[in-house]
Write an enzyme that holds these catalytic residues in place. Structure first.
Site, short mmCIF file in Angstrom:
data_model
loop_
_atom_site.label_atom_id
_atom_site.label_comp_id
_atom_site.label_asym_id
_atom_site.label_seq_id
_atom_site.Cartn_x
_atom_site.Cartn_y
_atom_site.Cartn_z
N ARG A 91 0.80 -1.23 0.00
CA ARG A 91 0.00 0.00 0.00
C ARG A 91 0.83 1.28 0.00
O ARG A 91 0.31 2.37 -0.20
CB ARG A 91 -0.96 0.00 1.20
CG ARG A 91 -2.17 -0.87 0.96
CD ARG A 91 -3.05 -0.94 2.17
NE ARG A 91 -2.53 -1.87 3.16
CZ ARG A 91 -2.91 -1.91 4.43
NH1 ARG A 91 -3.79 -1.02 4.87
NH2 ARG A 91 -2.41 -2.79 5.26
N ASN A 96 1.33 1.27 7.29
CA ASN A 96 0.95 0.45 6.15
C ASN A 96 0.79 1.26 4.88
O ASN A 96 0.93 0.76 3.78
CB ASN A 96 -0.36 -0.30 6.43
CG ASN A 96 -0.20 -1.26 7.58
OD1 ASN A 96 0.62 -2.16 7.53
ND2 ASN A 96 -0.94 -1.04 8.65
N LYS A 154 30.47 28.77 -1.34
CA LYS A 154 30.74 27.33 -1.41
C LYS A 154 32.22 27.06 -1.16
O LYS A 154 33.07 27.77 -1.68
CB LYS A 154 30.36 26.80 -2.79
CG LYS A 154 30.49 25.30 -2.92
CD LYS A 154 30.90 24.84 -4.31
CE LYS A 154 32.39 24.92 -4.50
NZ LYS A 154 32.86 24.39 -5.78
C1 UD1 Z 1 -0.37 -8.97 12.41
C2 UD1 Z 1 -0.94 -9.92 13.47
C3 UD1 Z 1 -2.22 -9.31 14.04
C4 UD1 Z 1 -1.94 -7.96 14.60
C5 UD1 Z 1 -1.28 -7.05 13.57
C6 UD1 Z 1 -0.80 -5.80 14.22
C7 UD1 Z 1 -0.39 -12.20 12.78
C8 UD1 Z 1 -0.90 -13.42 12.14
N1 UD1 Z 1 -1.23 -11.19 12.85
O1 UD1 Z 1 -1.26 -8.94 11.34
O2 UD1 Z 1 -2.73 -10.14 15.05
O3 UD1 Z 1 -3.14 -7.37 15.08
O4 UD1 Z 1 -0.14 -7.70 12.99
O5 UD1 Z 1 -0.37 -4.90 13.26
O6 UD1 Z 1 0.74 -12.16 13.23
N2 UD1 Z 1 6.13 -10.16 8.12
C9 UD1 Z 1 7.24 -10.88 7.72
N3 UD1 Z 1 7.06 -12.00 6.98
C10 UD1 Z 1 5.84 -12.47 6.63
C11 UD1 Z 1 4.71 -11.73 7.03
C12 UD1 Z 1 4.89 -10.58 7.78
O7 UD1 Z 1 8.37 -10.50 8.02
O8 UD1 Z 1 5.77 -13.51 5.96
C13 UD1 Z 1 6.32 -8.94 8.91
C14 UD1 Z 1 5.83 -7.69 8.20
O9 UD1 Z 1 6.89 -7.08 7.48
C15 UD1 Z 1 5.37 -6.82 9.35
C16 UD1 Z 1 4.92 -7.81 10.40
O10 UD1 Z 1 5.54 -9.03 10.08
O11 UD1 Z 1 6.43 -6.05 9.89
C17 UD1 Z 1 3.40 -7.96 10.43
O12 UD1 Z 1 2.94 -8.45 9.22
P1 UD1 Z 1 1.54 -8.04 8.59
O13 UD1 Z 1 1.39 -8.75 7.32
O14 UD1 Z 1 1.39 -6.58 8.62
O15 UD1 Z 1 0.54 -8.69 9.65
P2 UD1 Z 1 -0.97 -8.30 9.89
O16 UD1 Z 1 -1.81 -9.03 8.93
O17 UD1 Z 1 -1.13 -6.84 9.98
MG MG Z 2 0.07 -5.14 9.40
#
Ligand code: UD1
Ligand code: MG
Length: 471
Positions: A13, A231, A355
């Protein structure tokens, strides 16, 4: 303590070629904010960053950071080739974790969680699971915290997997948690991707902990902004304002006068002495130091510069990579470029560019001048419209102007060239050879006066341009 920062996600996003965790907040990548907090929390820790999307760029940034500041040399990375969820991300870091120490999980895109909040969470967890939760009016999009009748945490359910009853829960998972490392390997390997998103959810370890009889304790952050993630650009802009307001507040508390704390931007570090005044709309970048009684007028941009006691920078001035001495008067509309050093009581006025030059004390260039690659002595007056012609189209050359020189207006000094002590250059001089000390040097076409008749207006077609006849 083990610290793992999840930073492999794409950040679609943001609509950017730059990985999300490298997007700047107050001039520093989001990830750097998180790393700085972790190192303040546990200076000896070796934070592990899980990288994936844009891994090369993130790795290059971390290498650059470690070279700049040795505090960051302990930072390690692990690669998550495919982003299969937060549980899968933490699993990649597992081989690097010390099993006797708890593991703190942070997100690379949640930049403002404070050291105090994390400390509280770590202390509370003490062998158990620690969850940082938050109460939200609108919990949309977050994982919900499910508790039993005794208020004990039972599970975290993602929005997409939740029924209406669970969706109505306003306590959410911030994502920040502390986990006992000994059990972690078993838990992470046991996570299944059987959910609405087909991902390996880290949040599934909560039910496993509950099943194993390990208590799950929760803590809350002192401020709402601490748990906010980035995000999209709107959230980034909101956090930028939060952080700028905090920086402004800290300056006010340290005795700096800000004419409007909502209208200052510090993208780096601003160190101020006593009784510093800063007017509205100023931007500070990199490391800027302002000594006692420095005054900055409105709408100045100041980057990697030191300004000494009592100097006044007037409105709309732009300073970059300079050392400005005490009691100077700069601007309005001055441009001071890198490697400039001004001694004390120097005046640089409107539309003057300096400069890579040293200007000694009590010298003045008050209007419309360019001073480049020059050494200027004391008590020199540089007249309006003076230009050091430092560039021959290929190379740069130096101009030396000794003490007590007076340079008349509209003079060009064609470098390399030297003006001897106490010399005067007549207005309009184009100096191509050194000017001797103490003398008046002038290069100027001889002034003549001739009889002359002004043209009269043509009668016909008076509004039309008289064209040149072509053959
Ligand atoms: C996650 C949580 C959710 C919480 C929310 C808070 C899980 C399943 N869910 O959801 O409960 O309320 O964050 O913002 O954990 N990332 C990786 N590798 C991956 C996926 C994600 O490194 O394969 C990292 C992302 O870069 C990010 C963080 O993990 O920094 C969270 O990932 P994101 O996909 O934003 O999780 P949410 O769906 O928002
Ligand atoms: Mg998130």
């Amino acid at each position: 303590m083990n610290i793992v920062i999840l930073a492999a996600g794409q950040g679609k996003r943001m609509k950017s070629a730059l990985p999300k965790v490298l997007q700047p907040l107050a001039g520093k990548p989001l990830l750097q904010h998180v790393l700085e907090t972790t190192l303040a929390l546990a200076p000896k820790a070796e934070p592990i960053v899980v990288i994936g999307h844009g891994a090369q760029q993130v790795q290059a940034f971390l290498t650059h950071l470690a070279n700049l500041d040795k505090r960051f040399r302990n930072v390690k990375t692990v690669l998550q080739k495919e982003q299969k969820g937060t549980g899968h991300a933490l699993l990649q870091a597992l081989p690097k974790l010390k099993s006797g120490l708890p593991t703190l999980v942070l997100y690379g895109d949640v930049p403002l969680c404070s050291k105090e909040t994390l400390n509280k969470l770590v202390r509370l967890s003490d062998g158990a699971v620690g969850l940082l939760t938050h109460h939200m009016q609108d919990p949309h999009g977050y994982g919900r915290i499910v508790r039993d009748v005794d208020n004990n945490v039972q599970a975290i359910v993602e929005e997409k997997d939740a029924n209406p009853a669970i969706r109505s829960i306003q306590e959410i998972n911030t994502g920040i948690m502390v986990l006992p490392t000994k059990q972690l390997g078993k838990w992470l390997k046991g996570i299944k991707a059987k959910n609405a998103q087909g991902e390996y959810y880290l949040t599934d370890v909560i039910t496993m902990a509950v099943g194993a009889g390990i208590p799950v304790r929760s803590a809350q952050a002192a401020h709402d902004y601490e748990i906010l993630g980035v995000n999209d650009r709107t959230q980034l802009a909101e956090l930028e304002r939060v952080l700028q307001r905090q920086i402004a507040q800290a300056l006010l508390e340290n005795g700096v006068t800000l004419f409007d704390p909502h209208r200052i931007d510090v993208r780096g570090e601003l160190r101020c002495g006593k009784d510093v005044w800063i007017d509205v709309g100023c931007v500070f970048e990199g490391i800027v130091t302002l000594a006692d009684q420095v005054r900055i007028g409105p709408y100045c941009v100041i980057k990697n510069t030191h300004i000494d006691e009592g100097t006044v920078i007037e409105a709309f001035s732009h300073l970059d990579g300079a050392k400005i001495g005490p009691a100077n008067r700069i601007g309005p509309y001055a441009r001071i470029r890198p490697d400039t050093e001004l001694a004390s009581d120097v005046h640089v006025g409107n539309f003057v560019e300096v400069k890579n030059s040293k200007i000694a004390s009590q010298s003045k260039a008050n209007h419309l001048a360019y001073v480049g690659d020059s050494i200027v002595g004391s008590r020199v007056n540089i007249g309006a419209g003076t230009i050091t012609c430092n560039y021959d189209g290929v190379n740069k050359h130096q101009t030396v102007i000794e003490d007590d020189v007076f340079i008349g207006s509209d003079t060009q000094l064609v470098a390399p060239v030297k003006v001897g002590r106490g010399a005067t250059l007549g207005a309009g001089t184009t100096l191509t050879k050194d000017a001797p000390a103490g003398k008046l040097t002038v290069s100027r076409a001889k002034q003549i006066s001739v009889e002359w008749q002004r043209p009269t207006k043509l009668k016909s077609a008076s509004s039309k341009v008289k064209k040149i006849a072509r053959k």
